[in-house]
Design a protein around this motif. Structure first.
Motif, PDB file in Angstrom:
ATOM      1  N   LEU A 117       3.605  -8.620  14.282  1.00 38.43           N
ATOM      2  CA  LEU A 117       2.661  -9.273  15.444  1.00 38.43           C
ATOM      3  C   LEU A 117       3.303 -10.773  15.799  1.00 38.43           C
ATOM      4  O   LEU A 117       3.237 -11.240  16.948  1.00 38.43           O
ATOM      5  CB  LEU A 117       1.189  -9.011  15.407  1.00 38.43           C
ATOM      6  CG  LEU A 117       0.473  -9.185  16.495  1.00 38.43           C
ATOM      7  CD1 LEU A 117       0.823  -8.769  17.498  1.00 38.43           C
ATOM      8  CD2 LEU A 117      -0.963  -9.278  15.878  1.00 38.43           C
ATOM      9  N   ARG A 118       3.266 -11.328  14.683  1.00 36.76           N
ATOM     10  CA  ARG A 118       3.586 -12.952  14.818  1.00 36.76           C
ATOM     11  C   ARG A 118       4.844 -13.255  15.251  1.00 36.76           C
ATOM     12  O   ARG A 118       5.065 -14.140  15.927  1.00 36.76           O
ATOM     13  CB  ARG A 118       3.309 -13.636  13.479  1.00 36.76           C
ATOM     14  CG  ARG A 118       1.786 -13.570  13.093  1.00 36.76           C
ATOM     15  CD  ARG A 118       1.901 -14.202  11.555  1.00 36.76           C
ATOM     16  NE  ARG A 118       0.494 -14.206  11.069  1.00 36.76           N
ATOM     17  CZ  ARG A 118      -0.028 -14.452  10.020  1.00 36.76           C
ATOM     18  NH1 ARG A 118       0.804 -14.651   8.774  1.00 36.76           N
ATOM     19  NH2 ARG A 118      -1.375 -14.740   9.590  1.00 36.76           N
ATOM     20  N   ALA A 119       5.798 -12.358  15.058  1.00 36.54           N
ATOM     21  CA  ALA A 119       7.239 -12.519  15.537  1.00 36.54           C
ATOM     22  C   ALA A 119       7.410 -12.140  16.994  1.00 36.54           C
ATOM     23  O   ALA A 119       7.883 -12.747  17.701  1.00 36.54           O
ATOM     24  CB  ALA A 119       7.930 -11.684  14.697  1.00 36.54           C
ATOM     25  N   GLU A 202      10.528 -14.259  18.320  1.00 34.43           N
ATOM     26  CA  GLU A 202      11.633 -14.868  17.246  1.00 34.43           C
ATOM     27  C   GLU A 202      11.909 -13.628  16.269  1.00 34.43           C
ATOM     28  O   GLU A 202      10.959 -12.961  15.902  1.00 34.43           O
ATOM     29  CB  GLU A 202      11.039 -16.212  16.630  1.00 34.43           C
ATOM     30  CG  GLU A 202       9.896 -15.912  15.851  1.00 34.43           C
ATOM     31  CD  GLU A 202       9.464 -17.310  15.177  1.00 34.43           C
ATOM     32  OE1 GLU A 202      10.447 -17.960  14.981  1.00 34.43           O
ATOM     33  OE2 GLU A 202       8.315 -17.382  15.067  1.00 34.43           O
ATOM     34  N   PRO A 203      13.191 -13.436  16.083  1.00 33.61           N
ATOM     35  CA  PRO A 203      13.582 -12.739  15.195  1.00 33.61           C
ATOM     36  C   PRO A 203      13.075 -13.083  13.599  1.00 33.61           C
ATOM     37  O   PRO A 203      13.060 -14.021  13.583  1.00 33.61           O
ATOM     38  CB  PRO A 203      14.913 -12.485  15.022  1.00 33.61           C
ATOM     39  CG  PRO A 203      15.634 -13.918  15.679  1.00 33.61           C
ATOM     40  CD  PRO A 203      14.478 -14.399  16.482  1.00 33.61           C
ATOM     41  N   PHE A 204      13.200 -12.128  12.805  1.00 28.28           N
ATOM     42  CA  PHE A 204      12.950 -12.415  11.040  1.00 28.28           C
ATOM     43  C   PHE A 204      13.381 -11.375  10.389  1.00 28.28           C
ATOM     44  O   PHE A 204      13.785 -10.283  10.893  1.00 28.28           O
ATOM     45  CB  PHE A 204      11.433 -12.770  11.087  1.00 28.28           C
ATOM     46  CG  PHE A 204      10.564 -11.451  11.087  1.00 28.28           C
ATOM     47  CD1 PHE A 204      10.436 -10.691   9.811  1.00 28.28           C
ATOM     48  CD2 PHE A 204      10.068 -10.675  12.291  1.00 28.28           C
ATOM     49  CE1 PHE A 204       9.519  -9.499   9.986  1.00 28.28           C
ATOM     50  CE2 PHE A 204       9.514  -9.653  12.363  1.00 28.28           C
ATOM     51  CZ  PHE A 204       9.275  -8.854  11.017  1.00 28.28           C
ATOM     52  N   PHE A 279      11.530  -7.620   6.278  1.00 30.63           N
ATOM     53  CA  PHE A 279      10.591  -8.252   6.640  1.00 30.63           C
ATOM     54  C   PHE A 279      10.576  -9.753   5.903  1.00 30.63           C
ATOM     55  O   PHE A 279       9.394 -10.356   5.780  1.00 30.63           O
ATOM     56  CB  PHE A 279       9.088  -7.446   6.013  1.00 30.63           C
ATOM     57  CG  PHE A 279       8.786  -6.251   7.079  1.00 30.63           C
ATOM     58  CD1 PHE A 279       8.006  -6.288   7.828  1.00 30.63           C
ATOM     59  CD2 PHE A 279       9.569  -5.186   6.562  1.00 30.63           C
ATOM     60  CE1 PHE A 279       7.828  -5.327   8.779  1.00 30.63           C
ATOM     61  CE2 PHE A 279       9.228  -3.894   7.344  1.00 30.63           C
ATOM     62  CZ  PHE A 279       8.421  -3.974   8.437  1.00 30.63           C
ATOM     63  N   TRP A 280      11.448 -10.102   5.360  1.00 29.88           N
ATOM     64  CA  TRP A 280      11.757 -11.462   4.730  1.00 29.88           C
ATOM     65  C   TRP A 280      11.345 -12.501   5.710  1.00 29.88           C
ATOM     66  O   TRP A 280      11.860 -12.488   6.722  1.00 29.88           O
ATOM     67  CB  TRP A 280      12.797 -11.620   4.013  1.00 29.88           C
ATOM     68  CG  TRP A 280      12.892 -13.058   3.396  1.00 29.88           C
ATOM     69  CD1 TRP A 280      12.423 -13.398   2.291  1.00 29.88           C
ATOM     70  CD2 TRP A 280      13.571 -14.260   4.197  1.00 29.88           C
ATOM     71  NE1 TRP A 280      12.589 -14.888   2.156  1.00 29.88           N
ATOM     72  CE2 TRP A 280      13.425 -15.304   3.210  1.00 29.88           C
ATOM     73  CE3 TRP A 280      14.184 -14.412   5.276  1.00 29.88           C
ATOM     74  CZ2 TRP A 280      13.646 -16.576   3.441  1.00 29.88           C
ATOM     75  CZ3 TRP A 280      14.555 -15.528   5.718  1.00 29.88           C
ATOM     76  CH2 TRP A 280      14.340 -16.662   4.622  1.00 29.88           C
ATOM     77  N   VAL A 281      10.325 -13.438   5.276  1.00 30.32           N
ATOM     78  CA  VAL A 281      10.083 -14.644   6.211  1.00 30.32           C
ATOM     79  C   VAL A 281      10.065 -15.751   5.100  1.00 30.32           C
ATOM     80  O   VAL A 281       9.842 -15.714   4.021  1.00 30.32           O
ATOM     81  CB  VAL A 281       8.808 -14.530   6.942  1.00 30.32           C
ATOM     82  CG1 VAL A 281       8.812 -13.556   7.801  1.00 30.32           C
ATOM     83  CG2 VAL A 281       7.463 -14.317   5.929  1.00 30.32           C
ATOM     84  N   PRO A 282      10.646 -17.104   5.583  1.00 34.27           N
ATOM     85  CA  PRO A 282      10.851 -18.136   4.767  1.00 34.27           C
ATOM     86  C   PRO A 282       9.505 -18.264   4.182  1.00 34.27           C
ATOM     87  O   PRO A 282       8.373 -18.641   4.914  1.00 34.27           O
ATOM     88  CB  PRO A 282      11.358 -19.212   5.742  1.00 34.27           C
ATOM     89  CG  PRO A 282      11.153 -18.744   7.086  1.00 34.27           C
ATOM     90  CD  PRO A 282      11.021 -17.269   6.957  1.00 34.27           C
ATOM     91  N   TYR A 291       9.423 -18.972  11.503  1.00 33.78           N
ATOM     92  CA  TYR A 291      10.086 -17.860  11.062  1.00 33.78           C
ATOM     93  C   TYR A 291      11.820 -18.341  11.356  1.00 33.78           C
ATOM     94  O   TYR A 291      12.640 -18.080  10.546  1.00 33.78           O
ATOM     95  CB  TYR A 291       9.900 -16.663  11.808  1.00 33.78           C
ATOM     96  CG  TYR A 291       8.831 -15.967  11.319  1.00 33.78           C
ATOM     97  CD1 TYR A 291       7.970 -16.423  10.088  1.00 33.78           C
ATOM     98  CD2 TYR A 291       8.139 -14.850  12.042  1.00 33.78           C
ATOM     99  CE1 TYR A 291       6.814 -15.767   9.745  1.00 33.78           C
ATOM    100  CE2 TYR A 291       7.119 -14.141  11.553  1.00 33.78           C
ATOM    101  CZ  TYR A 291       6.311 -14.592  10.328  1.00 33.78           C
ATOM    102  OH  TYR A 291       5.184 -13.919  10.060  1.00 33.78           O
ATOM    103  N   THR A 292      12.075 -19.012  12.428  1.00 33.15           N
ATOM    104  CA  THR A 292      13.174 -19.384  12.750  1.00 33.15           C
ATOM    105  C   THR A 292      13.677 -20.636  12.402  1.00 33.15           C
ATOM    106  O   THR A 292      14.787 -20.941  11.632  1.00 33.15           O
ATOM    107  CB  THR A 292      13.557 -19.519  14.456  1.00 33.15           C
ATOM    108  OG1 THR A 292      13.151 -17.990  15.008  1.00 33.15           O
ATOM    109  CG2 THR A 292      14.851 -19.892  14.845  1.00 33.15           C
ATOM    110  N   ARG A 293      12.798 -21.734  12.480  1.00 31.78           N
ATOM    111  CA  ARG A 293      13.103 -23.162  11.960  1.00 31.78           C
ATOM    112  C   ARG A 293      13.211 -23.179  10.521  1.00 31.78           C
ATOM    113  O   ARG A 293      14.200 -23.720   9.757  1.00 31.78           O
ATOM    114  CB  ARG A 293      11.964 -24.230  12.399  1.00 31.78           C
ATOM    115  CG  ARG A 293      12.125 -25.318  12.012  1.00 31.78           C
ATOM    116  CD  ARG A 293      10.913 -26.321  12.567  1.00 31.78           C
ATOM    117  NE  ARG A 293       9.685 -26.026  11.991  1.00 31.78           N
ATOM    118  CZ  ARG A 293       9.162 -26.062  10.912  1.00 31.78           C
ATOM    119  NH1 ARG A 293       9.864 -26.881   9.787  1.00 31.78           N
ATOM    120  NH2 ARG A 293       8.039 -25.818  10.513  1.00 31.78           N
TER     121      ARG A 293
END
Length: 313
Positions: A117-119, A202-204, A279-282, A291-293
């Motif tokens: 949902l956040r992406a 944004e992709p993640f 599902f990896w996010v930084p 997620y992108t930055r």
């Protein structure tokens, strides 16, 4: 057991799965123990490879490892109980681990759904209007776990009718809450899918499979979890039956299928789909665009190794 003078007192009512026996339950539990141990080792290996070789942290793998090890302990307790069937304290411990361990999967399903949902809808997924209730639900789930354990233990240490009724009411309320909680990932995924595409989406993840695969993984895992908790809700709301007159849902087949077989299917979906890639996010993601930055920044810190190379490793 029903003639025991002091607490804990054996219940006169039938329970799902009944009392385990050496001839049937020990071999079955041994198989399940081996399967859960395999999943524990697999997820720990994935976590260590990501952390040490790929310099990527994916804590949900630790959750799967912890859940699998908790289930190993559940199987051990049931095997020991089968060899000491008159030990009520072993029965209490076994039942607590059986019913409480699955909460880890429920929480993980919601965490993964939140990432979708956040992406897809960053301004909605990261909004305080959604984040605050979700945090409250996580905290409430911990409270529900305490309630379940307390009511379960207390019901074996009293013969007071009013107290027993209160324990049953608590267990019904807690089980109903968990059923509702288990459906939340479905609503998250549906919201992300149905709403118009956001320009800020944004992709993640470390594997570029698109959002469809992520939605399928969360939906299948959540539906399997809903079936399992739905069985528990249904049996909880039925009128209690004496141990001499059990229903079909008290059978060992129903117990193992609606508990552990479904759980292993969920574990298989989450493990073999490689959610550590999907599902990896930084670390440090706190709002839209992170997620992108942050992913771009973390890529540069991975000893010069790009995401494409990581996916081939």
């Amino acid at each position: 057991m029903s003639q025991q003078a002091g607490p804990p007192y054996a219940s006169p009512f039938a329970v799902v799965g009944g009392t385990p026996t050496s001839s049937l339950d020990v071999p079955v539990c041994s198989v399940f123990l081996a399967v859960y141990l395999g999943f524990a080792l697999t997820n720990m290996t994935i976590y260590q490879l990501n952390t040490r070789k790929r310099h990527i942290t994916f804590r949900p793998s630790l959750l799967l490892f912890g859940f699998s090890m908790a289930r190993v302990l559940t199987m051990v307790l049931r095997i020991i109980w089968a060899e000491h069937s008159d030990n009520l304290r072993l029965m209490i411990a076994s039942n607590i681990f059986t019913n409480a361990g699955i909460l880890v999967i429920f929480i993980l399903n919601l965490l993964l759904a939140q990432r979708i949902l956040r992406a897809e809808q960053p301004h909605l997924g990261w909004s305080k209007a959604l984040r605050t209730p979700c945090k409250a639900l996580y905290a409430l789930t911990g409270g529900v776990l305490v309630m379940i354990i307390t009511a379960a233990v207390l019901s074996f240490y009293t013969r007071n009718t009013r107290t027993l009724k209160a324990c049953r009411d608590i267990q019904l309320a807690a089980t109903t809450y968990l059923f509702v909680f288990t459906t939340l990932p479905i609503f998250h995924v549906a919201t992300a899918h149905v709403l118009p595409k956001s320009a800020a989406r944004e992709p993640f993840g470390r594997q570029d499979t698109g959002v469809a695969m992520k939605e399928i993984v969360v939906t299948v895992a959540s539906l399997l979890s809903i079936v399992g908790i739905g069985f528990k809700v249904g049996t909880a709301y039925t009128l209690p039956r004496l141990r001499s007159d059990p229903a079909w849902y008290h059978s060992k087949a129903a117990f193992y299928c609606f508990n552990f077989v479904l759980e292993i299917m969920v574990l298989a979906v989450l493990t073999f789909s490689r959610i550590d890639r999907l599902f990896w996010v930084p670390d440090g993601s706190k709002g839209p665009g992170d997620y992108t930055r942050l992913a771009q920044g973390s890529t540069g810190r991975e000893k010069g190794v790009g995401l494409e190379s990581l996916d081939k490793a």
